[in-house]
Design a protein around this motif. Structure first.
Motif, PDB file in Angstrom:
ATOM      1  N   ASN A  66      24.554  91.342  72.738  1.00  0.00           N
ATOM      2  CA  ASN A  66      25.755  90.912  72.016  1.00  0.00           C
ATOM      3  C   ASN A  66      25.571  90.836  70.504  1.00  0.00           C
ATOM      4  O   ASN A  66      26.176  89.994  69.837  1.00  0.00           O
ATOM      5  CB  ASN A  66      26.218  89.536  72.529  1.00  0.00           C
ATOM      6  CG  ASN A  66      26.762  89.596  73.929  1.00  0.00           C
ATOM      7  OD1 ASN A  66      27.229  90.634  74.370  1.00  0.00           O
ATOM      8  ND2 ASN A  66      26.689  88.487  74.644  1.00  0.00           N
ATOM      9  N   ASN A  68      25.715  93.035  66.832  1.00  0.00           N
ATOM     10  CA  ASN A  68      26.085  94.240  66.112  1.00  0.00           C
ATOM     11  C   ASN A  68      25.397  94.170  64.747  1.00  0.00           C
ATOM     12  O   ASN A  68      25.883  93.498  63.828  1.00  0.00           O
ATOM     13  CB  ASN A  68      27.607  94.336  65.950  1.00  0.00           C
ATOM     14  CG  ASN A  68      28.048  95.647  65.347  1.00  0.00           C
ATOM     15  OD1 ASN A  68      27.619  96.022  64.255  1.00  0.00           O
ATOM     16  ND2 ASN A  68      28.909  96.364  66.052  1.00  0.00           N
ATOM     17  N   LYS A  70      24.840  96.357  62.286  1.00  0.00           N
ATOM     18  CA  LYS A  70      25.484  96.936  61.105  1.00  0.00           C
ATOM     19  C   LYS A  70      26.490  95.960  60.506  1.00  0.00           C
ATOM     20  O   LYS A  70      26.483  95.701  59.296  1.00  0.00           O
ATOM     21  CB  LYS A  70      26.173  98.253  61.466  1.00  0.00           C
ATOM     22  CG  LYS A  70      26.770  98.966  60.253  1.00  0.00           C
ATOM     23  CD  LYS A  70      27.362 100.319  60.635  1.00  0.00           C
ATOM     24  CE  LYS A  70      27.935 101.021  59.397  1.00  0.00           C
ATOM     25  NZ  LYS A  70      28.505 102.348  59.733  1.00  0.00           N
ATOM     26  N   SER A  71      27.336  95.391  61.351  1.00  0.00           N
ATOM     27  CA  SER A  71      28.324  94.414  60.867  1.00  0.00           C
ATOM     28  C   SER A  71      27.632  93.173  60.316  1.00  0.00           C
ATOM     29  O   SER A  71      28.050  92.602  59.305  1.00  0.00           O
ATOM     30  CB  SER A  71      29.279  94.024  62.001  1.00  0.00           C
ATOM     31  OG  SER A  71      30.057  95.132  62.405  1.00  0.00           O
ATOM     32  N   THR A 140      36.783  99.301  61.665  1.00  0.00           N
ATOM     33  CA  THR A 140      35.988  98.322  60.937  1.00  0.00           C
ATOM     34  C   THR A 140      36.210  98.494  59.441  1.00  0.00           C
ATOM     35  O   THR A 140      36.040  99.592  58.904  1.00  0.00           O
ATOM     36  CB  THR A 140      34.488  98.495  61.248  1.00  0.00           C
ATOM     37  OG1 THR A 140      34.296  98.308  62.644  1.00  0.00           O
ATOM     38  CG2 THR A 140      33.663  97.479  60.479  1.00  0.00           C
ATOM     39  N   ALA A 175      35.655  93.603  61.692  1.00  0.00           N
ATOM     40  CA  ALA A 175      34.629  94.440  62.325  1.00  0.00           C
ATOM     41  C   ALA A 175      35.063  94.898  63.709  1.00  0.00           C
ATOM     42  O   ALA A 175      34.361  95.682  64.353  1.00  0.00           O
ATOM     43  CB  ALA A 175      33.296  93.676  62.413  1.00  0.00           C
ATOM     44  N   LEU A 177      35.063  93.455  66.611  1.00  0.00           N
ATOM     45  CA  LEU A 177      34.069  93.190  67.645  1.00  0.00           C
ATOM     46  C   LEU A 177      34.699  92.404  68.794  1.00  0.00           C
ATOM     47  O   LEU A 177      35.595  91.591  68.574  1.00  0.00           O
ATOM     48  CB  LEU A 177      32.901  92.372  67.079  1.00  0.00           C
ATOM     49  CG  LEU A 177      32.099  92.986  65.934  1.00  0.00           C
ATOM     50  CD1 LEU A 177      30.948  92.066  65.563  1.00  0.00           C
ATOM     51  CD2 LEU A 177      31.579  94.364  66.295  1.00  0.00           C
ATOM     52  N   GLU A 181      30.434  89.538  71.346  1.00  0.00           N
ATOM     53  CA  GLU A 181      29.625  90.194  70.317  1.00  0.00           C
ATOM     54  C   GLU A 181      29.818  89.518  68.960  1.00  0.00           C
ATOM     55  O   GLU A 181      28.885  89.416  68.167  1.00  0.00           O
ATOM     56  CB  GLU A 181      30.010  91.674  70.233  1.00  0.00           C
ATOM     57  CG  GLU A 181      28.956  92.547  69.587  1.00  0.00           C
ATOM     58  CD  GLU A 181      29.240  94.023  69.757  1.00  0.00           C
ATOM     59  OE1 GLU A 181      29.074  94.769  68.783  1.00  0.00           O
ATOM     60  OE2 GLU A 181      29.636  94.423  70.880  1.00  0.00           O
ATOM     61  N   THR A 185      26.735  87.934  66.927  1.00  0.00           N
ATOM     62  CA  THR A 185      26.512  88.432  65.569  1.00  0.00           C
ATOM     63  C   THR A 185      26.659  87.316  64.550  1.00  0.00           C
ATOM     64  O   THR A 185      25.916  87.248  63.561  1.00  0.00           O
ATOM     65  CB  THR A 185      27.512  89.568  65.257  1.00  0.00           C
ATOM     66  OG1 THR A 185      27.386  90.589  66.256  1.00  0.00           O
ATOM     67  CG2 THR A 185      27.240  90.179  63.899  1.00  0.00           C
TER      68      THR A 185
END
Length: 261
Positions: A66, A68, A70-71, A140, A175, A177, A181, A185
């Motif tokens: 769960n 992310n 990059k974000s 995103t 993002a 998501l 997640e 994040t």
């Protein structure tokens, strides 16, 4: 009063384990009113406690897939910049006494507690309303995500609060998501922000009572483990409005105490 403080520290973790947030909003009042920690120093302690509980929860989400990354980094890097500006440049320059009205002195500590109380009330209202968040833009928007990250860093830097109730909606809106997640994040971002902020405080020579800090953190960690177990039997979403009312009352109490008593 100290024993009451340790019990309250368990509640910090308990709320994180049960409803996925809200615990960090209690950290400053517990440190200031139950452990008699100076408000400015309490923001440093809060960064450590919030960061420790966030990374332990974040690791659980990592195992579930769960996160992310990059974000998280688009959000965290601007946050780190604003945190360092606030804590290492602006915060030390703020005078102990900001101004005086008649015989009433407005201090830096008073400002911290009032702003924190306003943050508590805002967080409480968002938990009480418990609105469904609808994602309008399926793509995103990393520029807006980074900008929100910078703003949240200001809150984290000034108050030592994780800002999860701000981060999660930002990850959902900008993002795109899924909720699980976004929560995972968010915990990673909170850990990164808190760790950088606390490390910066150590760099400028903030004196830390590690025994007290580790005891409180240990109690919060125990509470989080209990909360995770209870969350399997209790619906955290149903508890969120109740917790929101509790935080709302505490926020109003802080403003009343600091301004009128």
């Amino acid at each position: 009063m100290e024993y009451l403080g340790y019990f309250a520290s368990i509640i910090i973790g308990l709320s994180l384990g049960l409803i996925g947030g809200g615990g960090s909003i209690l950290t400053i009042p517990i440190l200031v009113y139950l452990f008699k920690v100076d408000p400015e120093l309490a923001t440093s302690y809060s960064l450590f406690i919030v960061g420790l509980t966030a990374i332990s929860g974040g690791y659980s989400h990592y195992k579930l897939g769960n996160l992310n990354l990059k974000s998280a980094f688009y959000f965290a890097i601007p946050s780190i910049i604003s945190i360092l500006i606030i804590r290492e440049v602006i915060f030390p320059q703020i005078a102990s006494t900001l101004f005086t009205i008649a015989s009433y002195a407005v201090s830096k500590d008073l400002l911290i507690m009032i702003v924190f109380a306003i943050l508590m009330i805002s967080a409480a209202l968002s938990m009480i309303k418990d609105r469904e968040i609808t994602v309008i833009n399926p793509k995103t928007n990393y520029k807006q995500l980074a900008f929100i990250g910078f703003l949240v860093g200001i809150v984290t830097g000034f108050l030592g609060a994780g800002g999860g109730f701000l981060i999660i909606p930002a990850l959902l809106f900008f993002a795109n998501l899924p909720m699980k997640e976004a929560v995972g994040t968010s915990l990673l971002i909170i850990f990164i922000n808190s760790a950088i902020g606390f490390a910066g405080d150590l760099y400028i020579g903030t004196v830390i009572d590690y025994k007290l800090l580790l005891l409180i953190s240990g109690m919060a960690f125990i509470g989080m483990l209990l909360g995770i177990q209870l969350s399997k039997k209790i619906d955290g979403d149903k508890l969120k409005p109740i917790f929101g009312w509790f935080v709302l009352v505490m926020g109003i109490y802080i403003i009343t105490k600091e301004v009128f008593f």
